[in-house]
Design a protein around this motif. Structure first.
Motif, PDB file in Angstrom:
ATOM      1  N   GLY A 409      49.605  39.403  31.287  1.00 44.61           N
ATOM      2  CA  GLY A 409      48.534  38.574  31.830  1.00 44.61           C
ATOM      3  C   GLY A 409      47.694  39.348  32.822  1.00 44.61           C
ATOM      4  N   SER A 410      46.376  39.157  32.728  1.00 37.96           N
ATOM      5  CA  SER A 410      45.445  39.903  33.574  1.00 37.96           C
ATOM      6  C   SER A 410      45.118  39.122  34.843  1.00 37.96           C
ATOM      7  N   PRO A 411      45.080  39.791  35.994  1.00 40.06           N
ATOM      8  CA  PRO A 411      44.643  39.125  37.225  1.00 40.06           C
ATOM      9  C   PRO A 411      43.138  38.881  37.191  1.00 40.06           C
ATOM     10  N   THR A 412      42.700  37.865  37.885  1.00 37.01           N
ATOM     11  CA  THR A 412      41.271  37.607  37.963  1.00 37.01           C
ATOM     12  C   THR A 412      40.610  38.653  38.857  1.00 37.01           C
ATOM     13  N   PRO A 413      39.331  38.959  38.626  1.00 32.74           N
ATOM     14  CA  PRO A 413      38.631  39.901  39.499  1.00 32.74           C
ATOM     15  C   PRO A 413      38.567  39.378  40.932  1.00 32.74           C
ATOM     16  N   SER A 414      38.396  40.282  41.854  1.00 31.65           N
ATOM     17  CA  SER A 414      38.291  39.931  43.268  1.00 31.65           C
ATOM     18  C   SER A 414      36.862  40.124  43.737  1.00 31.65           C
ATOM     19  N   GLY A 415      36.349  39.139  44.467  1.00 30.30           N
ATOM     20  CA  GLY A 415      34.995  39.229  44.983  1.00 30.30           C
ATOM     21  C   GLY A 415      33.971  38.702  43.998  1.00 30.30           C
ATOM     22  N   THR A 416      32.718  38.900  44.334  1.00 26.66           N
ATOM     23  CA  THR A 416      31.604  38.406  43.528  1.00 26.66           C
ATOM     24  C   THR A 416      31.167  39.475  42.546  1.00 26.66           C
ATOM     25  N   MET A 417      31.293  39.173  41.276  1.00 22.75           N
ATOM     26  CA  MET A 417      30.914  40.130  40.246  1.00 22.75           C
ATOM     27  C   MET A 417      29.394  40.091  40.029  1.00 22.75           C
ATOM     28  N   PRO A 418      28.754  41.249  40.012  1.00 24.06           N
ATOM     29  CA  PRO A 418      27.291  41.279  39.863  1.00 24.06           C
ATOM     30  C   PRO A 418      26.881  41.152  38.396  1.00 24.06           C
ATOM     31  N   THR A 419      25.619  40.908  38.187  1.00 23.56           N
ATOM     32  CA  THR A 419      24.986  41.023  36.863  1.00 23.56           C
ATOM     33  C   THR A 419      23.995  42.176  36.952  1.00 23.56           C
ATOM     34  N   LEU A 420      24.189  43.184  36.116  1.00 22.76           N
ATOM     35  CA  LEU A 420      23.379  44.391  36.176  1.00 22.76           C
ATOM     36  C   LEU A 420      22.505  44.494  34.934  1.00 22.76           C
ATOM     37  N   GLU A 421      21.417  45.267  35.052  1.00 25.45           N
ATOM     38  CA  GLU A 421      20.579  45.548  33.890  1.00 25.45           C
ATOM     39  C   GLU A 421      20.389  47.061  33.786  1.00 25.45           C
ATOM     40  N   VAL A 422      20.702  47.570  32.616  1.00 30.55           N
ATOM     41  CA  VAL A 422      20.539  48.988  32.322  1.00 30.55           C
ATOM     42  C   VAL A 422      19.384  49.092  31.324  1.00 30.55           C
TER      43      VAL A 422
END
Length: 837
Positions: A409-422
């Motif tokens: 089982g995977s842990p949830t990410p920590s903090g606010t995940m960004p949305t990026l544009e490449v």
């Protein structure tokens, strides 16, 4: 005699779906959007650690069974297999070729596959060692092979979406090459056009597994009500983890099931890139790197440690900047890093004795690395802008359908995940991203002022060994020391949390309150404690995973609990252990232990995956009742004090089966009023402290309190009349009541009775009751009233007793003393002579 195919299958988590069944290696790593297997620390050569395990040169030969597939002829079954394999071989940018190399040497069926003596036996050309027939495709016409493998009834056609086929890899070389695998098709699921359509799709997935691909999480919410992922279901890869939308009746499981999605293609490209060195071996194909685009990078906590287990999602944008969900490609961060390396509590090996750290690198630079390389541009596009987002892996994706490096089982990410544009990606271009999540968990919580409580200093093992009596907690010297963690919540006012508490070789004494907060902050780290315990105690250990806010969480750390005798050698297997999340509360791990003798317990709390990161906080708790006083009560009841650790407001106390009234609770002390004994209730009663129902925690002192004398109480004679005594002259009959440990038993009833002959008791009746004083003493005067032998008994209510035998004789007469003797006994008293005569 048939060769052994593999050890008994019930040891290996066999799966009756179109996913993978692992034998021989029973792999513990599953890596999304890319390799299922990555060479690890053990088994593989050190030079290949961190590399995906693949078929050498991308050339994969498979051999098919000679028999039919239920009602389907051998020729038809072979054609279905060839069609599924061809889908993967046709990827123009992947250096892979699945080739039908002919038939197996026999029809594999129930007559030549059977289980016995803990092993499964089968023909030699389907055994793990049969590397000259590297992939065996078995047509199990009547389900007998699957039943031999999985047990009777496994092949039943009542749910062909789950048991249509099995697939497994059972041999790998130390140079990170796949060496042998098996696909087993259930002929009982080949009885209709819809079931065959579903089987064809599952065959595609099976060949993906054979090639070393893992499952991927792509647009998981595409079918939910009000989904914001238009056309998202069109992006579901063949390697979707839950077998698509297959039904028991067959048919299509995903749209256009015979077409690979961009996620499938990108994953295959990464494993088997076409390069200038191997292009000649794959005529008609084209170089991978110049014809695809790449986005790579690393996700870090603000401490700089890599954040593993985040599903990184790349989607091309249309001309209006909207994501094209049907062309989604994913990769889970840390997929080249180990996701389960074992731990000292639940062990370092799987059920087959294989080391867990044989998959996945230990290179810290790979812990947060993601690899979205080799992505084909969407059809008709020569340049594209990409949106890159970051999401948690679904908690549903574990074990056989795991996505990413964490099998458990995977842990949830920590903090606010960004949305990026490449922007501006054209064929052959690449970008590298480095993300430090500023509001993610840090190594240390913000510091606050905390008043440290005194607690016993840890004694060296030699001190305990030389002074066994020091095992009693109230005998340990006490020094003021730092407070470990806090009982309160984690937040802006939480105390500084240490990187680790103790080590296996040098554990720390348990905090005096029995409740603490800590963090499993580094890979392979664990917290280690010592707890002195009394004999015949039952107590409860609890570790509850918390998120960064101090809220209990089932998707962060996976604390496992282990206990040892305090004097067990370092490295010894745990005497008892509890796996993560076996409790009833969110994120709770629960374990109960009992002692037979006074001892020192060594306690460890580790992450079950052997993992560690800044957001792996947990609350530890030991509920233990050490002593109770007084240990004896009259039948009318009374007040008791229970001393121990881990007591909390709301705890209840039971004496036997009767509830006591709790009047005060401190972390180390409970005061309770015990009611009067019920009808027929006497003797020793268990003292139980319960913290129910949230955590199911209990601490028990067996026979801790007794109404009157306890089961093990006894009497010792101090003085009593014996043989001939002066008739009609009172004599003292004194005893001491002691408990099972030899301690004075105060407050118990001693019954004096004349059990033979004639004598007078001090109370004036034939039976007298005397309550022992605090030092366990009871005394009654007894008098011989005749010259006949008399027997007087002093007894406890548990039946323990002492008798004295005596008879009366003529009392001595008084004779006059001479004057000189009287004069010699005279003293000056207050200025006067006083005669003691």
């Amino acid at each position: 005699m048939f060769p052994r195919l593999f050890p008994s299958p019930w040891l290996f988590s066999c799966l009756l779906i179109g996913a993978s069944v692992a034998f021989f290696f029973a792999p513990s790593a599953a890596l999304a959007g890319g390799p299922k297997y990555v060479a690890g620390v053990s088994y593989f050569n050190p030079a290949v650690m961190g590399q995906p395990v693949i078929w050498p040169g991308g050339q994969v030969k498979y051999f098919v069974d000679q028999g039919p597939l239920g009602p389907v002829s051998n020729a038809q079954a072979v054609a279905m297999v060839d069609a599924a394999a061809a889908i993967w071989s046709a990827v123009p940018t992947a250096a892979v070729n699945l080739t039908d190399s002919g038939s197996l040497a026999e029809d594999v069926n129930g007559s030549n596959v059977f289980a016995g003596n803990g092993f499964l036996y089968a023909p030699a050309d389907v055994a793990p060692t049969a590397t000259s027939t590297p992939v065996a495709v078995i047509f199990d016409s009547d389900g007998s092979v699957m039943d031999a493998l999985e047990g009777a009834g496994a092949s039943e056609p009542d749910n062909c979406s789950m048991n249509s086929l099995l697939v497994w890899i059972d041999n790998m070389s130390v140079n990170a090459n796949l060496a042998h695998g098996v696909i087993l098709l259930n002929g009982r699921c080949a009885t209709s056009a819809n079931l065959l359509a579903m089987m064809s799709y599952q065959l595609e997935r099976a060949f993906g597994r054979i090639l070393g691909l893992d499952f991927s999480q792509v647009n998981p919410n595409a079918q939910t009500l009000g989904s914001t992922e238009p056309n998202g279901i069109l992006g579901w890869p063949v390697m979707e983890p839950l077998n698509g939308e297959c039904s028991a009746f067959g048919g299509d499981c995903i749209p256009n099931p015979s077409e690979l999605r961009l996620d499938d293609i990108a994953a295959l490209n990464r494993l088997y890139p076409v390069t200038a060195a191997n292009l000649a071996s794959f005529p008609g194909k084209m170089l991978t790197a110049p014809n695809t685009v790449s986005i790579e990078g690393t996700i870090n906590f603000r401490s700089g440690q890599g954040m593993q287990g985040v599903n990184v999602v790349a989607r091309p944008l249309d001309a209006n900047g909207n994501p094209l969900y049907q062309y989604t490609v994913t990769f889970v961060s840390g997929s080249y890093f180990s996701g389960n390396r074992g731990n000292p509590v639940t062990g370092w090996t799987d059920a087959n004795g294989n080391r867990l750290d044989r998959f996945g690198s230990n290179d810290p630079s790979l812990e947060g690395f993601f690899d979205l390389s080799a992505m084909p541009l969407p059809p008709g596009m020569t340049t594209a802008n990409y949106q890159v987002t970051f999401e948690a892996v679904s908690p549903l994706y574990i074990d056989s359908v795991s996505v990413g490096p964490y099998l458990l089982g995977s842990p949830t990410p920590s903090g606010t995940m960004p949305t990026l544009e490449v922007t501006g990606l054209v064929a052959g271009s690449s970008r590298t991203l480095t993300l430090n999540i500023a509001d993610s968990a840090a190594e240390l919580a913000p510091q606050t002022t905390v008043t440290a409580l005194p607690r016993p200093r840890p004694l060296a093992y030699s001190e305990f060994a030389n002074a066994p009596e020091a095992a009693s907690a109230n005998r340990l010297p006490v020094n003021p020391v730092k407070l470990i963690g806090s009982i309160g919540s984690i937040g802006p006012t939480a105390p500084t949390l240490p990187a680790a508490i103790g080590t296996e070789a040098s554990p720390e004494l348990l905090p005096p309150t029995g409740i603490w907060i800590s963090r499993i902050g580094q890979v392979g780290q664990g917290d280690w404690f010592l707890l002195p315990v009394q004999a015949n105690r039952t107590f409860t250990f609890i570790a509850q995973a918390l998120d960064e806010t101090g809220t209990p969480s089932a998707v962060k750390a996976m604390p496992a609990i282990g206990v040892w005798d305090g004097f067990d050698p370092i490295g010894t297997a745990a005497a008892g252990s509890a796996p993560a999340a076996d409790g009833v509360a969110p994120g709770e791990t629960w374990m109960q232990a009992s002692t037979t003798a006074s001892d020192i317990v060594r306690l460890a709390i580790v992450d079950q995956r052997g993992d560690g990161r800044p957001d792996y906080l947990y609350r530890g708790w030991v509920l233990y009742a050490d002593t109770v006083s007084p240990t004896h009560l009259p039948s009318s009841g009374g007040t008791i004090v229970i001393r121990g650790t881990g007591f909390r407001q709301g705890d209840t106390v039971q004496i036997g089966s009767t509830a006591a009234q709790v009047i005060s609770v401190l972390p180390t002390e409970i005061t309770a009023v015990v009611p009067a004994a019920g009808p027929g209730v006497t003797g020793s009663q268990n003292v139980t402290v319960n913290d129910l129902p949230s955590f199911n925690a209990t601490a028990i002192i067996p026979g801790g309190v007794s109404y009157d004398s306890a089961t093990g109480d006894a009497l010792t004679l101090l003085t009593a009349p014996s043989n001939q005594v002066p008739i009609n002259v009172p004599q003292p009959f004194s005893v001491i009541a002691t408990d099972a440990d030899g301690n004075p038993a105060g407050g118990v009833t001693v019954l004096y009775s004349v059990t033979s002959g004639v004598a007078a008791l001090g109370c004036g009746t034939s039976i007298c009751s005397v309550t022992t004083s605090g030092d366990g003493r009871a005394t009654l005067s007894v008098t011989a009233t005749s010259t006949s032998m008399a027997v007087v008994t002093a007894a406890l209510t548990n039946g323990a007793g002492i008798q004295t035998h005596f008879y009366g004789g003529t009392p001595p007469s008084l004779s006059a003393l001479t004057q000189p003797f009287i004069w010699q006994q005279a003293q000056l008293f207050n200025g006067r002579y006083k005669c003691w005569c």
